[in-house]
Design a protein around this motif. Structure first.
Motif, PDB file in Angstrom:
ATOM      1  N   LEU A 108       1.376   7.983  -1.084  1.00  0.00           N
ATOM      2  CA  LEU A 108       2.023   7.825  -2.384  1.00  0.00           C
ATOM      3  C   LEU A 108       1.481   8.802  -3.423  1.00  0.00           C
ATOM      4  O   LEU A 108       2.257   9.379  -4.208  1.00  0.00           O
ATOM      5  CB  LEU A 108       1.842   6.387  -2.875  1.00  0.00           C
ATOM      6  N   THR A 109       0.175   8.993  -3.445  1.00  0.00           N
ATOM      7  CA  THR A 109      -0.421   9.860  -4.466  1.00  0.00           C
ATOM      8  C   THR A 109       0.081  11.297  -4.373  1.00  0.00           C
ATOM      9  O   THR A 109       0.510  11.871  -5.388  1.00  0.00           O
ATOM     10  CB  THR A 109      -1.954   9.805  -4.375  1.00  0.00           C
ATOM     11  N   THR A 149       3.747  11.437  -5.616  1.00  0.00           N
ATOM     12  CA  THR A 149       3.888  11.311  -7.067  1.00  0.00           C
ATOM     13  C   THR A 149       3.446  12.580  -7.777  1.00  0.00           C
ATOM     14  O   THR A 149       4.114  13.060  -8.708  1.00  0.00           O
ATOM     15  CB  THR A 149       3.069  10.111  -7.570  1.00  0.00           C
ATOM     16  N   ALA A 164       6.048  15.220  -7.326  1.00  0.00           N
ATOM     17  CA  ALA A 164       7.196  15.023  -8.223  1.00  0.00           C
ATOM     18  C   ALA A 164       6.881  15.511  -9.631  1.00  0.00           C
ATOM     19  O   ALA A 164       7.730  16.130 -10.292  1.00  0.00           O
ATOM     20  CB  ALA A 164       7.584  13.543  -8.243  1.00  0.00           C
ATOM     21  N   MET A 165       5.653  15.270 -10.096  1.00  0.00           N
ATOM     22  CA  MET A 165       5.289  15.747 -11.426  1.00  0.00           C
ATOM     23  C   MET A 165       5.153  17.263 -11.462  1.00  0.00           C
ATOM     24  O   MET A 165       5.466  17.895 -12.482  1.00  0.00           O
ATOM     25  CB  MET A 165       3.978  15.086 -11.878  1.00  0.00           C
ATOM     26  N   LEU A 186      -0.158   6.906 -14.750  1.00  0.00           N
ATOM     27  CA  LEU A 186       1.126   6.968 -14.047  1.00  0.00           C
ATOM     28  C   LEU A 186       0.978   6.513 -12.603  1.00  0.00           C
ATOM     29  O   LEU A 186       1.789   5.715 -12.108  1.00  0.00           O
ATOM     30  CB  LEU A 186       1.671   8.399 -14.096  1.00  0.00           C
ATOM     31  N   LEU A 187      -0.037   6.987 -11.907  1.00  0.00           N
ATOM     32  CA  LEU A 187      -0.254   6.596 -10.513  1.00  0.00           C
ATOM     33  C   LEU A 187      -0.584   5.116 -10.401  1.00  0.00           C
ATOM     34  O   LEU A 187      -0.201   4.460  -9.426  1.00  0.00           O
ATOM     35  CB  LEU A 187      -1.375   7.437  -9.913  1.00  0.00           C
ATOM     36  N   VAL A 233       2.834   3.331 -10.583  1.00  0.00           N
ATOM     37  CA  VAL A 233       3.613   3.504  -9.360  1.00  0.00           C
ATOM     38  C   VAL A 233       3.025   2.684  -8.218  1.00  0.00           C
ATOM     39  O   VAL A 233       3.741   2.008  -7.466  1.00  0.00           O
ATOM     40  CB  VAL A 233       3.680   4.997  -8.983  1.00  0.00           C
ATOM     41  N   THR A 234       1.706   2.704  -8.078  1.00  0.00           N
ATOM     42  CA  THR A 234       1.054   1.976  -6.985  1.00  0.00           C
ATOM     43  C   THR A 234       1.220   0.475  -7.132  1.00  0.00           C
ATOM     44  O   THR A 234       1.526  -0.236  -6.156  1.00  0.00           O
ATOM     45  CB  THR A 234      -0.440   2.329  -6.944  1.00  0.00           C
TER      46      THR A 234
END
Length: 304
Positions: free
Chosen positions: A87-88, A91, A94-95, A183-184, A187-188
């Motif tokens: 996931l990290t 993300t 994407a940024m 932000l992470l 999302v997590t």
């Protein structure tokens, strides 16, 4: 920001530090290349976010459903670590796509690599701890139990302190962008809650408790993260959608002053205190006296 020898731990580790796993975890999982905090209020918000994020990552179901199970707790932590492993980078990628107009990836290459190494290091520690626990539980040899057990206890303290550190700095992603850690965290926490929401799995809890425990942590993490990013934007001009190389202070904002420095515009006062008082050193001449007095002579009482 090139990484040089000793810059990861800042030279804080010694041979004696190995006796204190919490000190090793502090140096390893909060390296010297992670930037210093900007504001104490942001740091307080980050502590609340870490607590809520821990609830979201590990869950309270281990303690409620069938009692406490240490192996299950580690398996949950391993699952969360594997999710973070995929996931990290997604993300952050994407940024990077969002920031493509404000700068290049080459400008962020070193902090990106450092953050990835820190993520891999933490996931490896969680996996090693899980293997040690399973080895102790599956062995009947007293020598193996004692030897591996001592290593397991050291790794347990080391990984637990490391988890607290990486939850705050989120694998050093603040070195890439100050807004990436909150932000992470958002999302997590939501990714951990979405499967339970979709499947309706309440883990044996009632509807009310299930909704509270499933939505409580991500909603709390999101609120704190938005407040954290809002303060970074208002006070320091740091915006999530802007490339780190294009960040600038907010117009009219005053940058944080180092501790011990006088505020901007204040006249400088000499450290000796009252300029018209006695000199600080006995027998010394005051710097503001234009004509020093001659020493007192007992043979001439009017000379002094």
């Amino acid at each position: 920001m090139a990484r040089t020898r000793g810059s990861w731990t800042g030279g804080a580790l010694t041979a004696r530090s190995l006796l204190k796993p919490q000190d090793v975890a502090r140096a390893v999982f909060h390296p010297a290349w992670i930037p210093q905090p900007l504001d104490p209020s942001v740091e307080r918000l980050k502590r609340f976010r870490v607590i809520a994020g821990a609830v979201a990552s590990l869950g309270v179901f281990t303690f409620i459903e069938g009692g406490f199970d240490f192996t299950e707790l580690l398996e949950n932590a391993m699952t969360a670590s594997v999710v973070l492993l995929f996931l990290t980078p997604l993300t952050v990628g994407a940024m990077l796509w969002v920031w493509r107009r404000g700068g290049t990836v080459r400008q962020l290459r070193v902090p990106l690599v450092n953050s990835l190494l820190l993520l891999l290091l933490f996931v490896g520690c969680v996996a090693a701890l899980l293997v040690l626990v399973q080895t102790v539980n599956g062995s009947a040899n007293p020598v193996v139990i004692i030897g591996v057990g001592l290593t397991m206890m050291w790794m347990l303290i080391f990984t637990a302190y490391g988890a607290v550190r990486v939850s705050g700095n989120f694998f050093g992603t603040a070195a890439v962008h100050r807004c990436l850690p909150p932000l992470l965290a958002v999302v997590t926490s939501w990714l951990m809650a979405v499967p339970d929401l979709v499947t309706g799995d309440l883990h044996g809890l009632s509807l009310t408790l299930g909704i509270i425990f499933i939505l409580g942590a991500p909603v709390t993490v999101t609120a704190i993260a938005l407040l954290e990013m809002g303060r970074l934007k208002r006070r320091y001009g740091i915006r999530l959608k802007a490339h780190p190389a294009a960040q600038g202070p907010r117009p009219g904002a005053v940058p944080p002053m180092p501790r011990g420095m006088p505020p901007a515009g204040a006249p400088y006062l000499p450290p000796q205190g009252n300029p018209y008082g006695r000199p600080p050193v006995p027998g010394g001449q005051h710097p503001y006296v234009p004509h020093p007095q001659p020493p007192y002579n007992p043979q001439h009482p009017y000379s002094g």
